[in-house]
Design a protein around this motif. Structure first.
Motif, PDB file in Angstrom:
ATOM      1  N   ALA A   1       4.860  -6.538 -11.932  1.00  0.00           N
ATOM      2  CA  ALA A   1       6.218  -6.021 -11.917  1.00  0.00           C
ATOM      3  C   ALA A   1       6.193  -4.802 -10.994  1.00  0.00           C
ATOM      4  CB  ALA A   1       6.687  -5.661 -13.314  1.00  0.00           C
ATOM      5  N   MET A   2       6.769  -4.968  -9.813  1.00  0.00           N
ATOM      6  CA  MET A   2       6.631  -4.029  -8.713  1.00  0.00           C
ATOM      7  C   MET A   2       7.551  -2.810  -8.852  1.00  0.00           C
ATOM      8  SD  MET A   2       6.750  -5.102  -4.731  1.00  0.00           S
ATOM      9  CE  MET A   2       5.745  -6.531  -5.092  1.00  0.00           C
TER      10      MET A   2
ATOM     11  N   GLN B   1      10.248  -6.467  -7.843  1.00  0.00           N
ATOM     12  CA  GLN B   1       9.979  -7.892  -8.008  1.00  0.00           C
ATOM     13  C   GLN B   1       9.108  -8.054  -9.244  1.00  0.00           C
ATOM     14  OE1 GLN B   1       7.344 -10.118  -5.072  1.00  0.00           O
ATOM     15  NE2 GLN B   1       9.396 -10.729  -4.409  1.00  0.00           N
ATOM     16  N   ILE B   2       9.324  -9.150  -9.953  1.00  0.00           N
ATOM     17  CA  ILE B   2       8.499  -9.445 -11.126  1.00  0.00           C
ATOM     18  C   ILE B   2       8.097 -10.909 -11.051  1.00  0.00           C
ATOM     19  CG2 ILE B   2      10.531  -9.865 -12.570  1.00  0.00           C
ATOM     20  CD1 ILE B   2       8.849  -8.666 -14.922  1.00  0.00           C
TER      21      ILE B   2
ATOM     22  N   SER C   1       2.500  -0.175  -9.267  1.00  0.00           N
ATOM     23  CA  SER C   1       3.167  -1.201 -10.058  1.00  0.00           C
ATOM     24  C   SER C   1       2.329  -1.554 -11.272  1.00  0.00           C
ATOM     25  CB  SER C   1       3.399  -2.440  -9.205  1.00  0.00           C
ATOM     26  OG  SER C   1       4.366  -2.161  -8.210  1.00  0.00           O
ATOM     27  N   ILE C   2       2.983  -2.239 -12.191  1.00  0.00           N
ATOM     28  CA  ILE C   2       2.316  -2.691 -13.412  1.00  0.00           C
ATOM     29  C   ILE C   2       1.838  -4.120 -13.174  1.00  0.00           C
ATOM     30  CG2 ILE C   2       2.584  -3.131 -15.875  1.00  0.00           C
ATOM     31  CD1 ILE C   2       2.878  -0.126 -15.003  1.00  0.00           C
ATOM     32  N   ILE C   3       0.618  -4.380 -13.592  1.00  0.00           N
ATOM     33  CA  ILE C   3       0.060  -5.723 -13.488  1.00  0.00           C
ATOM     34  C   ILE C   3      -0.521  -6.119 -14.840  1.00  0.00           C
ATOM     35  CG2 ILE C   3      -0.409  -5.672 -11.015  1.00  0.00           C
ATOM     36  CD1 ILE C   3      -3.314  -4.897 -11.649  1.00  0.00           C
TER      37      ILE C   3
ATOM     38  N   GLN D   1       0.834  -1.205   0.000  1.00  0.00           N
ATOM     39  CA  GLN D   1       0.000   0.000   0.000  1.00  0.00           C
ATOM     40  C   GLN D   1       0.868   1.254   0.000  1.00  0.00           C
ATOM     41  OE1 GLN D   1      -2.305  -1.170   3.442  1.00  0.00           O
ATOM     42  NE2 GLN D   1      -4.118  -1.588   2.177  1.00  0.00           N
ATOM     43  N   GLN D   2       1.934   1.245   0.800  1.00  0.00           N
ATOM     44  CA  GLN D   2       2.859   2.388   0.833  1.00  0.00           C
ATOM     45  C   GLN D   2       3.523   2.589  -0.530  1.00  0.00           C
ATOM     46  OE1 GLN D   2       5.246   1.508   4.580  1.00  0.00           O
ATOM     47  NE2 GLN D   2       5.631   3.680   4.262  1.00  0.00           N
ATOM     48  N   LEU D   3       4.048   1.516  -1.091  1.00  0.00           N
ATOM     49  CA  LEU D   3       4.736   1.608  -2.383  1.00  0.00           C
ATOM     50  C   LEU D   3       3.807   2.113  -3.472  1.00  0.00           C
ATOM     51  CD1 LEU D   3       6.797  -1.700  -2.337  1.00  0.00           C
ATOM     52  CD2 LEU D   3       7.679   0.637  -2.090  1.00  0.00           C
TER      53      LEU D   3
END
Length: 183
Positions: free
Chosen positions: A70-71, A111-112, A57-59, A49-51
């Motif tokens: 891909a975070m 992370q991905i 991020s892309i989903i 939630q913070q990030l």
């Protein structure tokens, strides 16, 4: 049909966490790690939630299901996950293209992951292409670390356009630091 987008809800974040749990290295066999790759770091909902409040991020979704992510971890978001701090400290020591890394505009691929049922369908490329569309106006490149034993991930990143700029060892693993230059 797959669609790439940014995280838009807590439901998306919860699905990321579910997908993450299925691929963490401590929960899969050595054979699966060798063949399919693995995830090293475990996030929780407050961290995500913070990030995502800073940079979503892309989903990739199929219908309402998150099947890949891909975070995005910006420099401002580094406090959200203290276990990543050694990586950021290492980056402070690195140079790239003749200048300190921090003289460039970049963010970290935190992370991905692609769901097992959806692998080998071009989703890693789709994730990264959408990152480029969303974030290249604001950043020069993406940087990340990949375990030297995560062969599948390293090959996928090289295919997208990442290059290794540094390799080092810490208390957890041996790491390749890779950059995808957008300039």
């Amino acid at each position: 049909m797959y669609s790439a987008t940014t995280v838009g809800s807590n439901k998306d974040l919860e699905q990321i966490l579910q997908l993450q749990r299925q691929n963490l290295k401590q929960f899969i066999s050595q054979e699966e790690k060798n063949a399919q790759g693995f995830l090293t770091m475990q996030f929780n909902l407050p961290m995500l939630q913070q990030l995502h409040a800073i940079a979503p991020s892309i989903i990739i979704k199929q219908a309402d299901e998150v099947v890949a992510y891909a975070m995005t971890v910006t420099l401002e978001g580094r406090q959200a996950y203290p276990d990543l701090e050694p990586m950021f400290v290492n980056f402070e020591k690195l140079q790239w293209q003749g200048k300190p890394l921090y003289d460039h505009r970049f963010y970290v691929m935190g992370q991905i992951c692609v769901s097992k049922a959806h692998r080998a369908k071009g989703l890693v490329d789709m994730l990264y292409q959408h990152h480029k569309v969303v974030y290249s106006p604001h950043y020069d490149f993406i940087i990340t670390e990949i375990s030297t034993s995560n062969y599948r991930s390293l090959q996928a990143h090289k295919r997208v356009g990442f290059e290794i700029i540094h390799t080092y060892e810490d208390f957890m693993d041996n790491w390749n630091v890779v950059v995808w230059d957008w300039r």
